[in-house]
Design an enzyme around this catalytic site. Structure first.
Site, short mmCIF file in Angstrom:
data_model
loop_
_atom_site.label_atom_id
_atom_site.label_comp_id
_atom_site.label_asym_id
_atom_site.label_seq_id
_atom_site.Cartn_x
_atom_site.Cartn_y
_atom_site.Cartn_z
N LYS A 192 -32.26 -21.51 -56.21
CA LYS A 192 -33.61 -20.99 -56.04
C LYS A 192 -34.27 -21.63 -54.82
O LYS A 192 -34.86 -20.96 -53.99
CB LYS A 192 -34.44 -21.26 -57.31
CG LYS A 192 -35.85 -20.75 -57.18
CD LYS A 192 -36.64 -20.85 -58.46
CE LYS A 192 -38.07 -20.37 -58.17
NZ LYS A 192 -38.96 -20.48 -59.30
N GLU A 198 -26.31 -30.99 -54.86
CA GLU A 198 -24.98 -30.66 -55.40
C GLU A 198 -24.50 -29.32 -54.85
O GLU A 198 -23.36 -29.18 -54.40
CB GLU A 198 -25.02 -30.58 -56.94
CG GLU A 198 -25.27 -31.89 -57.65
CD GLU A 198 -26.75 -32.14 -57.93
OE1 GLU A 198 -27.60 -31.62 -57.17
OE2 GLU A 198 -27.04 -32.84 -58.92
N GLY A 251 -35.82 -21.07 -62.61
CA GLY A 251 -34.37 -21.28 -62.53
C GLY A 251 -33.64 -20.96 -63.81
O GLY A 251 -32.65 -20.23 -63.82
N ARG A 252 -34.13 -21.47 -64.95
CA ARG A 252 -33.41 -21.26 -66.21
C ARG A 252 -33.66 -19.88 -66.79
O ARG A 252 -33.17 -19.56 -67.87
CB ARG A 252 -33.74 -22.37 -67.20
CG ARG A 252 -35.22 -22.56 -67.47
CD ARG A 252 -35.48 -23.87 -68.21
NE ARG A 252 -36.90 -24.19 -68.30
CZ ARG A 252 -37.60 -24.79 -67.33
NH1 ARG A 252 -37.01 -25.13 -66.19
NH2 ARG A 252 -38.88 -25.07 -67.49
N GLU A 337 -35.13 -28.16 -71.23
CA GLU A 337 -35.86 -28.28 -69.95
C GLU A 337 -37.23 -27.60 -70.07
O GLU A 337 -38.18 -27.99 -69.41
CB GLU A 337 -35.05 -27.65 -68.80
CG GLU A 337 -35.54 -28.09 -67.43
CD GLU A 337 -34.59 -27.75 -66.29
OE1 GLU A 337 -33.82 -28.63 -65.84
OE2 GLU A 337 -34.62 -26.59 -65.83
N HIS A 368 -14.26 -28.55 -88.14
CA HIS A 368 -13.26 -29.61 -88.29
C HIS A 368 -13.62 -30.84 -87.47
O HIS A 368 -12.78 -31.71 -87.24
CB HIS A 368 -11.89 -29.07 -87.88
CG HIS A 368 -11.48 -27.89 -88.71
ND1 HIS A 368 -10.79 -28.03 -89.90
CD2 HIS A 368 -11.72 -26.57 -88.56
CE1 HIS A 368 -10.61 -26.83 -90.44
NE2 HIS A 368 -11.16 -25.92 -89.64
N LYS A 482 -33.64 -37.76 -59.36
CA LYS A 482 -33.20 -37.17 -58.08
C LYS A 482 -33.70 -38.01 -56.92
O LYS A 482 -32.98 -38.29 -55.96
CB LYS A 482 -33.80 -35.77 -57.92
CG LYS A 482 -33.09 -34.65 -58.64
CD LYS A 482 -33.69 -33.32 -58.20
CE LYS A 482 -33.42 -32.22 -59.20
NZ LYS A 482 -34.14 -30.99 -58.93
O1 F6P Z 1 -32.98 -30.22 -61.50
C1 F6P Z 1 -33.33 -29.18 -62.36
C2 F6P Z 1 -33.36 -27.86 -61.64
O2 F6P Z 1 -34.47 -27.79 -60.81
C3 F6P Z 1 -33.33 -26.71 -62.63
O3 F6P Z 1 -34.56 -26.40 -63.13
C4 F6P Z 1 -32.70 -25.64 -61.81
O4 F6P Z 1 -32.21 -24.61 -62.62
C5 F6P Z 1 -31.62 -26.42 -61.10
O5 F6P Z 1 -32.20 -27.68 -60.84
C6 F6P Z 1 -31.10 -25.82 -59.84
O6 F6P Z 1 -32.12 -25.61 -58.90
P1 F6P Z 1 -31.89 -24.66 -57.68
O7 F6P Z 1 -31.62 -23.30 -58.19
O8 F6P Z 1 -33.15 -24.71 -56.87
O9 F6P Z 1 -30.72 -25.18 -56.90
#
Ligand code: F6P
Length: 509
Positions: A192, A198, A251-252, A337, A368, A482
């Site tokens: 987003k 990452e 995002g979620r 979240e 199990h 972060k």
């Molecule tokens: O660190 C949490 C977060 O901001 C989530 O809310 C989001 O889904 C994810 O990181 C990834 O963010 P982005 O889509 O901006 O890379």
């Protein structure tokens, strides 16, 4: 909390707690009263909340409580595209992508999705050359939804082989490289913000891998899925390969947007549209149905009851369907979240618990491994069982029969309890029973059903947030860690003695 809310809440806490056995004995129509179906064209979903401790009185009190919490007005605001995320001054318009919401937002979302459809169809028709594999890099909401839907819906036939890679641990990316032919691999960079470390690091490594494996123009293989197209351009993505989505889509909550590109690529546009339509059916139900008949609101009533009145610290979800193996992970982000907060909308502290810890797994595997605690442990854990009447396999029907009978048996056993020793007295073999569960029984696990199932959980999460007067649409809790990681990277570290020692031990300081 306002006075009306306080009062409605107090009334709720004063109720006696009859056992499930007593509740079933007292009302022969309990199952009918606490179950309802959502019809989805040819198929549908049954939501059975009868094995919870909800009673007619409790439901009535919860309806009053929800009114006192301004639930109807908050729901109106959600679908009207008004600000429901005040800390970030934003609306939350994921439903507009499904065609339900403010008219202008629905139109904008449809135009963006049309653009995505054209690209997906062009790839399927071979207009971009041979595209056999897609490495989708993203994390959190930019990965969990695509991973869930691709895994659930493309097992029989995947039009493009999709690998969702989220972790910065290079081991994850190496596994994708091992499964893909660089000559026919494309990359979707899903973020987003287009800044997440990452994702950007993984994306760069995919480009390097393509380059090292003889691909002439790795950047030309990139498709960006983002709410910040300018950042994608700066990063070097061709403007025509950027699929944007609105800032008002969290995002979620974003799998319905261009973040769902890998889903459409794997299952085809028609099924992706069915996913959206299934979610839309749940949107309309949630928007237009009041009180206990609203399945997501009723589920939230039970959530509030167990978490805030009975003090349950966790809630578990067991999918008796291998295809839904990633649903608990998805729900963890959605619920934890969203509602893992300690302050009300006005910043004052919340009294008591907010979101429970969401956890779970697949049945029968989990039986199990962890069900011991559910049956005999000291924690009361409300459980959701999710299953499909139609099998996902074509093997001997015994497989699916045993799967479903186990699912239903677990709910019955949790509720009934008993003693399994010969004399019925051995405490080690005693089951206290009266342990609640809900069952979500799908006719079939098709795209529309999955869409409705996910939208059900989104709305349930929202309803819970409204009843706790918290903002489910921000996530500042992820920021501090972060920042500290960035500080370490930038050499600005000044940490506690334990962290300093760990950094030294790992050769990082
Ligand atoms: O660190 C949490 C977060 O901001 C989530 O809310 C989001 O889904 C994810 O990181 C990834 O963010 P982005 O889509 O901006 O890379």
């Amino acid at each position: 909390m306002t006075e009306a809310r306080d009062e409605a809440w107090r009334a709720l806490t004063l109720h006696p707690d009859p056992t499930l056995e007593e509740l079933f004995a007292a009302d022969a129509e309990r199952v009918d009263k606490l179950s309802s179906r959502l019809e989805l064209g040819e198929s549908g979903i049954l939501f059975d909340w009868s094995k919870t401790h909800l009673t007619a009185e409790l439901l009535g009190e919860f309806e009053s409580f929800a009114e006192a919490c301004d639930f109807p007005e908050m729901r109106r605001k959600l679908f009207a595209g008004e600000v429901v995320n005040p800390t970030e001054g934003r609306a939350a318009e994921h439903s507009a992508l499904r065609g339900v919401g403010k008219e202008s937002s629905v139109e904008e979302a449809a135009a963006l999705l049309e653009r995505m459809k054209l690209l997906v169809e062009a790839i399927h028709e071979g207009a971009l050359g041979e595209v056999k594999h897609l490495i989708h890099v993203g994390i959190g909401g930019s990965a969990l939804g695509p991973a869930l839907a691709v895994d659930a819906l493309s097992r029989d036939l995947s039009l493009v082989d999709v690998h969702v890679v989220s972790n910065i641990d290079g081991v994850a990316l190496e596994a994708a490289f091992a499964a893909c032919d660089p000559a026919t691999t494309w990359i979707a960079v899903a973020s987003k913000t287009f800044t997440t470390i990452e994702t950007m690091t993984n994306a760069q490594s995919v480009l390097t891998w393509l380059d090292q494996n003889g691909v002439a123009d790795p950047s030309g293989r990139v498709i960006a899925l983002t709410a910040d197209p300018e950042k994608a351009v700066e990063w070097g993505v061709d403007e025509t390969r950027i699929l944007p989505f609105a800032e008002s889509v969290g995002g979620r909550y974003s799998l319905w947007s261009s973040i769902g590109f890998p889903i459409a690529l794997a299952i085809g546009w028609e099924d992706f549209q069915a996913l959206l339509d299934g979610a839309a059916a749940m949107d309309v139900h949630f928007r237009d149905t009041d009180g206990r008949d609203n399945v997501a609101l009723r589920a939230a009533f039970a959530d509030q009851y167990y978490t805030r009145i009975r003090g349950c610290q966790t809630r578990a979800v067991f999918c008796y369907d291998e295809r839904l193996g990633l649903l608990p992970d998805y729900l963890q982000q959605l619920e934890m979240e969203s509602n893992g907060k300690s302050v009300h909308v006005d910043g004052t502290p919340v009294e008591g618990t907010t979101a429970p810890i969401t956890w779970g797994g697949v049945g029968t595997d989990a039986q199990h491994a962890v069900f011991q605690l559910l049956h005999q442990g000291t924690n009361l854990v409300p459980v959701d069982f999710i299953a499909s009447i139609a099998p996902g396999d074509v093997l001997d029907p015994a497989h699916h029969r045993i799967l479903l009978t186990n699912c239903f048996a677990q709910g019955a056993a949790l509720m009934a309890g008993g003693n399994m020793s010969a004399d019925g007295k051995d405490p080690a073999r005693a089951f206290p029973g009266d342990r609640p569960s809900a069952t979500i029984l799908c006719d079939d696990l098709d795209a529309a059903t999955l869409g409705a199932l996910i939208a059900f959980h989104e709305h349930r999460t929202f309803a819970n947030a409204v009843m706790m007067d918290i903002n489910p649409f921000d996530q500042f809790g992820v920021e501090l860690g972060k920042k500290m990681a960035k500080d370490i990277e930038g050499g600005e570290a000044d940490f506690d003695a334990s962290t300093e020692a760990l950094l030294k031990a790992a050769g990082l300081a």
